[in-house]
Each structure stands twice: as structure tokens, then as C-alpha cells.
Design a protein around this motif. Structure first.
Motif, PDB file in Angstrom:
ATOM      1  N   UNK A   9       5.781   1.682  -1.567  1.00 61.70           N
ATOM      2  CA  UNK A   9       6.543   1.484  -2.802  1.00 61.70           C
ATOM      3  C   UNK A   9       7.144   2.777  -3.344  1.00 61.70           C
ATOM      4  N   UNK A  10       6.410   3.871  -3.188  1.00 64.29           N
ATOM      5  CA  UNK A  10       6.914   5.157  -3.665  1.00 64.29           C
ATOM      6  C   UNK A  10       8.141   5.586  -2.867  1.00 64.29           C
ATOM      7  N   UNK A  11       8.071   5.412  -1.557  1.00 65.03           N
ATOM      8  CA  UNK A  11       9.207   5.766  -0.706  1.00 65.03           C
ATOM      9  C   UNK A  11      10.406   4.870  -1.035  1.00 65.03           C
ATOM     10  N   UNK A  12      10.176   3.590  -1.222  1.00 69.78           N
ATOM     11  CA  UNK A  12      11.270   2.672  -1.572  1.00 69.78           C
ATOM     12  C   UNK A  12      11.922   3.082  -2.887  1.00 69.78           C
ATOM     13  N   UNK A  13      11.099   3.472  -3.858  1.00 76.46           N
ATOM     14  CA  UNK A  13      11.646   3.893  -5.155  1.00 76.46           C
ATOM     15  C   UNK A  13      12.470   5.168  -5.006  1.00 76.46           C
ATOM     16  N   UNK A  14      11.980   6.117  -4.239  1.00 79.81           N
ATOM     17  CA  UNK A  14      12.727   7.362  -4.023  1.00 79.81           C
ATOM     18  C   UNK A  14      14.044   7.089  -3.298  1.00 79.81           C
ATOM     19  N   UNK A  33       0.838  -1.203   0.000  1.00 72.54           N
ATOM     20  CA  UNK A  33       0.000   0.000   0.000  1.00 72.54           C
ATOM     21  C   UNK A  33       0.871   1.251   0.000  1.00 72.54           C
ATOM     22  N   UNK A  34       0.363   2.326  -0.619  1.00 72.84           N
ATOM     23  CA  UNK A  34       1.107   3.590  -0.598  1.00 72.84           C
ATOM     24  C   UNK A  34       1.273   4.090   0.829  1.00 72.84           C
ATOM     25  N   UNK A  35       2.328   4.762   1.112  1.00 68.75           N
ATOM     26  CA  UNK A  35       3.385   5.239   0.231  1.00 68.75           C
ATOM     27  C   UNK A  35       4.622   4.338   0.229  1.00 68.75           C
ATOM     28  N   UNK A  43      18.574   8.917   8.504  1.00 65.42           N
ATOM     29  CA  UNK A  43      17.873  10.202   8.626  1.00 65.42           C
ATOM     30  C   UNK A  43      17.261  10.635   7.292  1.00 65.42           C
ATOM     31  N   UNK A  44      17.873  10.259   6.174  1.00 69.86           N
ATOM     32  CA  UNK A  44      17.388  10.729   4.868  1.00 69.86           C
ATOM     33  C   UNK A  44      16.011  10.145   4.520  1.00 69.86           C
ATOM     34  N   UNK A  45      15.801   8.820   4.663  1.00 72.65           N
ATOM     35  CA  UNK A  45      14.437   8.316   4.452  1.00 72.65           C
ATOM     36  C   UNK A  45      13.421   8.934   5.418  1.00 72.65           C
ATOM     37  N   UNK A  46      13.871   9.266   6.637  1.00 71.80           N
ATOM     38  CA  UNK A  46      12.971   9.919   7.589  1.00 71.80           C
ATOM     39  C   UNK A  46      12.532  11.288   7.069  1.00 71.80           C
ATOM     40  N   UNK A  47      13.481  12.029   6.474  1.00 77.80           N
ATOM     41  CA  UNK A  47      13.155  13.342   5.903  1.00 77.80           C
ATOM     42  C   UNK A  47      12.171  13.171   4.745  1.00 77.80           C
ATOM     43  N   UNK A  48      12.429  12.186   3.886  1.00 76.34           N
ATOM     44  CA  UNK A  48      11.517  11.923   2.761  1.00 76.34           C
ATOM     45  C   UNK A  48      10.124  11.561   3.255  1.00 76.34           C
ATOM     46  N   UNK A  49      10.054  10.713   4.264  1.00 72.91           N
ATOM     47  CA  UNK A  49       8.765  10.308   4.834  1.00 72.91           C
ATOM     48  C   UNK A  49       8.014  11.513   5.375  1.00 72.91           C
ATOM     49  N   UNK A  50       8.740  12.384   6.096  1.00 72.31           N
ATOM     50  CA  UNK A  50       8.095  13.582   6.646  1.00 72.31           C
ATOM     51  C   UNK A  50       7.584  14.481   5.525  1.00 72.31           C
ATOM     52  N   UNK A  51       8.344  14.579   4.467  1.00 66.46           N
ATOM     53  CA  UNK A  51       7.909  15.403   3.330  1.00 66.46           C
ATOM     54  C   UNK A  51       6.640  14.821   2.695  1.00 66.46           C
ATOM     55  N   UNK A  52       6.635  13.525   2.433  1.00 67.97           N
ATOM     56  CA  UNK A  52       5.454  12.914   1.826  1.00 67.97           C
ATOM     57  C   UNK A  52       4.238  13.024   2.742  1.00 67.97           C
ATOM     58  N   UNK A  53       4.457  12.912   4.056  1.00 69.89           N
ATOM     59  CA  UNK A  53       3.344  13.033   4.998  1.00 69.89           C
ATOM     60  C   UNK A  53       2.664  14.400   4.907  1.00 69.89           C
ATOM     61  N   UNK A  54       3.417  15.434   4.521  1.00 71.14           N
ATOM     62  CA  UNK A  54       2.818  16.760   4.366  1.00 71.14           C
ATOM     63  C   UNK A  54       1.824  16.827   3.202  1.00 71.14           C
ATOM     64  N   UNK A  55       1.908  15.819   2.310  1.00 72.98           N
ATOM     65  CA  UNK A  55       1.069  15.820   1.112  1.00 72.98           C
ATOM     66  C   UNK A  55      -0.162  14.935   1.262  1.00 72.98           C
ATOM     67  N   UNK A  56      -0.354  14.362   2.440  1.00 69.81           N
ATOM     68  CA  UNK A  56      -1.425  13.375   2.624  1.00 69.81           C
ATOM     69  C   UNK A  56      -2.814  13.965   2.438  1.00 69.81           C
ATOM     70  N   UNK A  57      -3.686  13.129   1.964  1.00 72.72           N
ATOM     71  CA  UNK A  57      -5.088  13.526   1.774  1.00 72.72           C
ATOM     72  C   UNK A  57      -5.744  13.646   3.144  1.00 72.72           C
TER      73      UNK A  57
END
Length: 196
Positions: free
Chosen positions: A84-89, A80-82, A182-196
Motif C-alpha cells: 500500500x505504501x508503494x502504491x501511494x507513492x 501487507x506492507x510495503x 523503471x520508476x516504481x522499480x527504483x522506489x521498490x529498491x529504495x524501500x528495500x534498503x530500509x527493511x528490518x
């Protein structure tokens, strides 16, 4: 009977030798002679694979892009998202020694693209591919209902692309053995800002 040479494998071996020279000694040390020595080949053998230094540099840069593409394509897209998207990034980031080497090569060769030519074309093509990739990642999150439907996708794709570039640069600048979680954590936090 003469030994058959796998030319595609030889090209990859030579490019990997060029990567090692770039990583350990920098762009100034890169020459046909140093790469041939690193690869354990005679200069003439290297020249048969890559008649010019530019041809070697172009292939070396293309190999970086190909390896990233192959890793992303090999990922399991079923969770489920996110996830696979996070893994790809994360495959775009130098989170381990192999990806760090790729990023170092990318940065070293990127410093040479101002002169133009085929190396610049490959670099620009990969840059555009990354831009399209980040847009596709965000589009998939919106389509899955995970991210907000009202996102300004072109703007958010640029922002994500810039974040990936910045994270990659920070990761390469830190010591090779330093933690990278720390870098995946930053990416996760960024994507979380875009949540529906």
C-alpha cells in the motif's frame, strides 16, 4: 427556463483547459483569452468563474493537489506492507498520461511561485503536505515492523521526498510514450534498503 450551471464543474473544466494550454504551449501562452478559447467559453464567462488570472492559476494548482489526494485516499490500504505504501507513492509519479499532465502543470506553475502571493502559498502548502506524507509512509512501515526501527525518520523522509521529486522530473523529461515501469522499480529498491 434558463439553464442551471454547475459552477464547481465549470471551474474544473476551466482549470483543465488551463492545464492543456500550459502543457501544449507553456506558461507564456497562458492568458484569459487562450484558456477561454480552449474551454469553449466566452471570456466573460471565464471571468465570472475566475475574476483574475491569479485566481485561475491558484485553482489550477489546487486541483492538481486535490486529484493526487483523492487517488491516494481511494487506494486499498489492507495489503501487507510495503504494497500500500508503494502504491501511494506511485500516485505521486507521472506514470500515465493523466498524472504526466498534472506534473507538467505543477512544474509550469511552480516556475511562477518566486513572485510570491497566493500561488506561492498553495505551492508551499502542497510541498509541506508531501513532506508530511513521505514521513507518514515511512512511519507506517516502521510501525508495521517492515522497516528498521532505528531509522532516522526525518532524514529518511527528506531522502524519500527528494527521490519522489527526482523521479517525477525524470519521468516528465522522457518522451510521453516511453516506459515508466523503471520508476516504481527504483522506489521498490529504495524501500528495500530500509527493511528490518
Amino acid at each position: 427556463m434558463p439553464r442551471l450551471i454547475d459552477h464547481a464543474a465549470r471551474e474544473v473544466e476551466v482549470a483543465e483547459a488551463a492545464w492543456r494550454v500550459l502543457s501544449t504551449r507553456g506558461v507564456g501562452a497562458l492568458s484569459v483569452r487562450t484558456v477561454a478559447a480552449e474551454a469553449g467559453l466566452a471570456t466573460g464567462s471565464l471571468r465570472r468563474a475566475f475574476p483574475t488570472q491569479d485566481a485561475l492559476l491558484v485553482f489550477s494548482l489546487e486541483l492538481v493537489a486535490r486529484r493526487v489526494r483523492d487517488r491516494v485516499r481511494a487506494l486499498d490500504a489492507s495489503p501487507a506492507p510495503p504494497a500500500p505504501q508503494l502504491a501511494a507513492l506511485c500516485e505521486l509519479l507521472p506514470l500515465d498520461a493523466a498524472r504526466r499532465l498534472e506534473m507538467e502543470v505543477w512544474l509550469h506553475l511552480g516556475s511562477l511561485v518566486a513572485a510570491g502571493g497566493a500561488l506561492r502559498d498553495v505551492h508551499e502548502s502542497a510541498h509541506q503536505e508531501l513532506a508530511a506524507f513521505t514521513a507518514g509512509v515511512l512511519g507506517s512501515l516502521v510501525q508495521a515492523g517492515w522497516a528498521r526501527a532505528d531509522l532516522d525518520l526525518p532524514l529518511e523522509a527528506r531522502r524519500l521526498h527528494a527521490l519522489i521529486d527526482g523521479l517525477a522530473l525524470h519521468l516528465v523529461r522522457q518522451d510521453a510514450g516511453a516506459p515508466t515501469g523503471w520508476a516504481p522499480d527504483v522506489l521498490t529498491a529504495h524501500l528495500d534498503e530500509l527493511r528490518a
